[in-house]
Design a protein around this motif. Structure first.
Motif, mmCIF file in Angstrom:
data_model
loop_
_atom_site.group_PDB
_atom_site.id
_atom_site.type_symbol
_atom_site.label_atom_id
_atom_site.label_comp_id
_atom_site.label_asym_id
_atom_site.label_seq_id
_atom_site.Cartn_x
_atom_site.Cartn_y
_atom_site.Cartn_z
ATOM 1 N N ALA A 35 0.847 -1.188 0.000
ATOM 2 C CA ALA A 35 0.000 0.000 0.000
ATOM 3 C C ALA A 35 0.883 1.239 0.000
ATOM 4 O O ALA A 35 1.835 1.329 0.783
ATOM 5 C CB ALA A 35 -0.919 0.010 1.213
ATOM 6 N N ARG A 36 0.560 2.168 -0.876
ATOM 7 C CA ARG A 36 1.238 3.461 -0.871
ATOM 8 C C ARG A 36 0.442 4.409 0.014
ATOM 9 O O ARG A 36 -0.721 4.676 -0.235
ATOM 10 C CB ARG A 36 1.354 4.017 -2.284
ATOM 11 C CG ARG A 36 2.110 5.348 -2.341
ATOM 12 C CD ARG A 36 2.146 5.905 -3.745
ATOM 13 N NE ARG A 36 2.862 7.175 -3.794
ATOM 14 C CZ ARG A 36 2.932 7.955 -4.879
ATOM 15 N NH1 ARG A 36 2.318 7.571 -5.997
ATOM 16 N NH2 ARG A 36 3.596 9.094 -4.833
ATOM 17 N N LEU A 37 1.103 4.892 1.054
ATOM 18 C CA LEU A 37 0.466 5.768 2.025
ATOM 19 C C LEU A 37 1.016 7.179 1.849
ATOM 20 O O LEU A 37 2.227 7.401 1.912
ATOM 21 C CB LEU A 37 0.744 5.269 3.441
ATOM 22 C CG LEU A 37 0.100 6.032 4.589
ATOM 23 C CD1 LEU A 37 -1.418 5.912 4.536
ATOM 24 C CD2 LEU A 37 0.624 5.510 5.926
ATOM 25 N N ILE A 38 0.124 8.139 1.618
ATOM 26 C CA ILE A 38 0.522 9.538 1.453
ATOM 27 C C ILE A 38 -0.124 10.343 2.575
ATOM 28 O O ILE A 38 -1.357 10.403 2.690
ATOM 29 C CB ILE A 38 0.098 10.094 0.085
ATOM 30 C CG1 ILE A 38 0.748 9.274 -1.037
ATOM 31 C CG2 ILE A 38 0.483 11.566 -0.040
ATOM 32 C CD1 ILE A 38 0.302 9.686 -2.429
ATOM 33 N N VAL A 39 0.719 10.928 3.420
ATOM 34 C CA VAL A 39 0.261 11.738 4.548
ATOM 35 C C VAL A 39 0.610 13.191 4.259
ATOM 36 O O VAL A 39 1.742 13.498 3.874
ATOM 37 C CB VAL A 39 0.933 11.294 5.858
ATOM 38 C CG1 VAL A 39 0.469 12.159 7.026
ATOM 39 C CG2 VAL A 39 0.645 9.821 6.137
ATOM 40 N N LYS A 40 -0.350 14.076 4.466
ATOM 41 C CA LYS A 40 -0.120 15.498 4.260
ATOM 42 C C LYS A 40 -0.432 16.251 5.550
ATOM 43 O O LYS A 40 -1.561 16.215 6.052
ATOM 44 C CB LYS A 40 -0.976 16.026 3.108
ATOM 45 C CG LYS A 40 -0.571 15.449 1.758
ATOM 46 C CD LYS A 40 -1.342 16.080 0.612
ATOM 47 C CE LYS A 40 -0.865 15.525 -0.731
ATOM 48 N NZ LYS A 40 -1.582 16.139 -1.875
ATOM 49 N N ALA A 41 0.606 16.908 6.081
ATOM 50 C CA ALA A 41 0.491 17.698 7.308
ATOM 51 C C ALA A 41 1.250 19.008 7.079
ATOM 52 O O ALA A 41 2.387 19.163 7.524
ATOM 53 C CB ALA A 41 1.065 16.942 8.498
ATOM 54 N N PRO A 42 0.665 19.953 6.335
ATOM 55 C CA PRO A 42 1.404 21.133 5.877
ATOM 56 C C PRO A 42 1.990 21.992 6.985
ATOM 57 O O PRO A 42 2.936 22.745 6.741
ATOM 58 C CB PRO A 42 0.364 21.909 5.064
ATOM 59 C CG PRO A 42 -0.965 21.357 5.480
ATOM 60 C CD PRO A 42 -0.727 19.942 5.854
ATOM 61 N N CYS A 43 1.479 21.910 8.197
ATOM 62 C CA CYS A 43 2.037 22.691 9.305
ATOM 63 C C CYS A 43 3.009 21.892 10.159
ATOM 64 O O CYS A 43 3.412 22.336 11.238
ATOM 65 C CB CYS A 43 0.910 23.246 10.174
ATOM 66 S SG CYS A 43 -0.102 24.486 9.337
ATOM 67 N N TYR A 44 3.393 20.704 9.690
ATOM 68 C CA TYR A 44 4.284 19.848 10.462
ATOM 69 C C TYR A 44 5.435 19.358 9.581
ATOM 70 O O TYR A 44 5.550 18.173 9.273
ATOM 71 C CB TYR A 44 3.505 18.667 11.046
ATOM 72 C CG TYR A 44 2.466 19.094 12.058
ATOM 73 C CD1 TYR A 44 2.804 19.289 13.389
ATOM 74 C CD2 TYR A 44 1.151 19.338 11.664
ATOM 75 C CE1 TYR A 44 1.863 19.703 14.315
ATOM 76 C CE2 TYR A 44 0.200 19.755 12.575
ATOM 77 C CZ TYR A 44 0.564 19.939 13.902
ATOM 78 O OH TYR A 44 -0.368 20.354 14.809
ATOM 79 N N ALA A 45 6.286 20.273 9.163
ATOM 80 C CA ALA A 45 7.465 19.910 8.371
ATOM 81 C C ALA A 45 8.499 19.243 9.269
ATOM 82 O O ALA A 45 8.690 19.619 10.430
ATOM 83 C CB ALA A 45 8.064 21.162 7.730
ATOM 84 N N ASP A 46 9.168 18.216 8.732
ATOM 85 C CA ASP A 46 10.207 17.487 9.473
ATOM 86 C C ASP A 46 9.703 17.019 10.837
ATOM 87 O O ASP A 46 10.409 17.104 11.836
ATOM 88 C CB ASP A 46 11.459 18.348 9.639
ATOM 89 C CG ASP A 46 12.237 18.485 8.346
ATOM 90 O OD1 ASP A 46 12.252 17.521 7.568
ATOM 91 O OD2 ASP A 46 12.813 19.560 8.111
ATOM 92 N N GLU A 47 8.502 16.508 10.873
ATOM 93 C CA GLU A 47 7.895 16.041 12.122
ATOM 94 C C GLU A 47 7.887 14.520 12.174
ATOM 95 O O GLU A 47 7.734 13.840 11.160
ATOM 96 C CB GLU A 47 6.459 16.543 12.240
ATOM 97 C CG GLU A 47 6.326 17.968 12.708
ATOM 98 C CD GLU A 47 6.629 18.120 14.188
ATOM 99 O OE1 GLU A 47 6.456 17.142 14.951
ATOM 100 O OE2 GLU A 47 7.038 19.225 14.585
ATOM 101 N N ARG A 48 7.998 14.011 13.369
ATOM 102 C CA ARG A 48 7.911 12.572 13.600
ATOM 103 C C ARG A 48 6.476 12.088 13.382
ATOM 104 O O ARG A 48 5.510 12.703 13.833
ATOM 105 C CB ARG A 48 8.355 12.260 15.025
ATOM 106 C CG ARG A 48 8.218 10.786 15.425
ATOM 107 C CD ARG A 48 8.736 10.593 16.822
ATOM 108 N NE ARG A 48 8.578 9.222 17.270
ATOM 109 C CZ ARG A 48 9.493 8.564 17.948
ATOM 110 N NH1 ARG A 48 10.632 9.154 18.251
ATOM 111 N NH2 ARG A 48 9.267 7.318 18.340
ATOM 112 N N VAL A 49 6.364 10.963 12.677
ATOM 113 C CA VAL A 49 5.067 10.337 12.411
ATOM 114 C C VAL A 49 5.188 8.854 12.739
ATOM 115 O O VAL A 49 6.198 8.225 12.428
ATOM 116 C CB VAL A 49 4.646 10.503 10.932
ATOM 117 C CG1 VAL A 49 3.286 9.862 10.685
ATOM 118 C CG2 VAL A 49 4.631 11.965 10.537
#
Length: 308
Positions: free
Chosen positions: A105-119
């Motif tokens: 599965a290709r998972l694409i997460v978008k969090a525009p206010c969280y650059a270089d953040e741990r996920v």
């Protein structure tokens, strides 16, 4: 020695809103529970007795086909945000999952206010640590462990979301996964149909090794508490050759892990399509053995493949 604990994960219907609400409310303590709860997409049954763990060897030099021969990106230390961003539409967290070849599965997460953040990503008992890029995006391909795949995504500030997708070719693949936390580098090596180390049919995360199956490594360099995993996949449902596959695990004794206990979890999806989990503790030798390698020959039972 190993301390082995077998357990059963029970199935049930996963309600995404409740899973994320619980995950966000309880933080890190809930993450493991939420990850196990969404195993419901796979059939899970009583784990079989683990094979004997007497095939443990210490070697003083690595093999020529180690995954650490692969050039890795420079290690980095990720700093969490000191404050949450303002509540704005452009700061919304979103995720999409799409089925890909190879039962992935290709998972694409978008969090525009969280650059270089741990996920942290949770799927069918698997947990892996990643980080967003400079635009707050994460694009990751994960080997699936269930046909109806559910992914829980959480940030350090306890925000989270869910992504789901259908994996149509899931039934064609057998998988063995190993996951752990920290900087220890565990490595899966599969010897397909009688192959030896370095020959055709020896498969690892090192691209120099080649066979029918494949090994994927996922983790985040630079974080001492990152959750890492390796997954070996074999297209058993389309095999043209019958036989067995030996799966071994290697671990280097380093200054960071010597003399410590390492908690490890394995997940196995074999021909009966039942997802089995095992918890165990690996006792790393003392620091006088730094530079040597543990070779665990009997951690997994051989995969038995029937020709189609």
């Amino acid at each position: 020695m190993f301390v082995i604990k077998n357990y059963v994960t029970t199935g049930g219907t996963v309600v995404c809103a409740l899973a994320i609400g619980y995950l966000m409310q309880n933080g890190s303590t809930a993450q493991r529970n939420a990850a196990h709860a969404e195993v419901a997409a796979a059939t899970v049954a009583q784990t079989s007795v683990m094979p004997g763990l007497d095939g443990i060897v210490l070697t003083s030099s690595p093999s020529a086909y180690r995954t650490d021969a692969v050039t890795e990106p420079a290690r980095r230390t990720l700093q969490p945000s000191q404050s949450a961003p303002s509540d704005h539409a452009n700061c919304s967290l979103s995720a999409r999952a799409h089925a890909m070849p190879g039962a992935t599965a290709r998972l694409i997460v978008k969090a525009p206010c969280y650059a270089d953040e741990r996920v942290e990503i949770h799927h069918s008992g698997l947990t892996v640590t990643q980080h967003t890029d400079a635009s707050g995006t994460l694009d990751l391909t994960i080997p699936a462990l269930s046909e109806y795949a559910i992914f829980l995504i959480s940030l350090e500030n306890k925000q989270g979301t869910v992504a789901t997708t259908h994996i149509p070719d899931m039934g064609h693949y057998a998988r063995i996964a190993l996951q752990w936390q920290g900087q220890t580098d565990l490595q899966i090596h599969a010897l397909e149909f009688g192959a030896s180390y370095g020959s055709n049919g020896h498969v690892s995360a090192n691209p120099e090794t080649q066979g029918i199956g494949s090994v994927v490594h996922l983790g985040q360099a630079g974080l001492t508490d990152a959750r890492n995993l390796q997954v070996y996949s074999f297209p058993a449902g389309r095999a043209s050759e019958a036989g067995s596959i030996e799966v071994t695990v290697e671990a280097e004794v380093t200054a960071e892990n010597c003399g410590r206990d390492l908690s490890v979890q394995s997940l196995e999806l074999r021909g009966d399509r039942k997802l089995r989990s095992h918890d165990l503790t690996l006792n790393i030798p003392d620091c006088s053995r730094t530079g040597e390698f543990l070779v665990l020959n009997n951690l997994f039972q051989d995969l038995t493949i029937a020709a189609k």
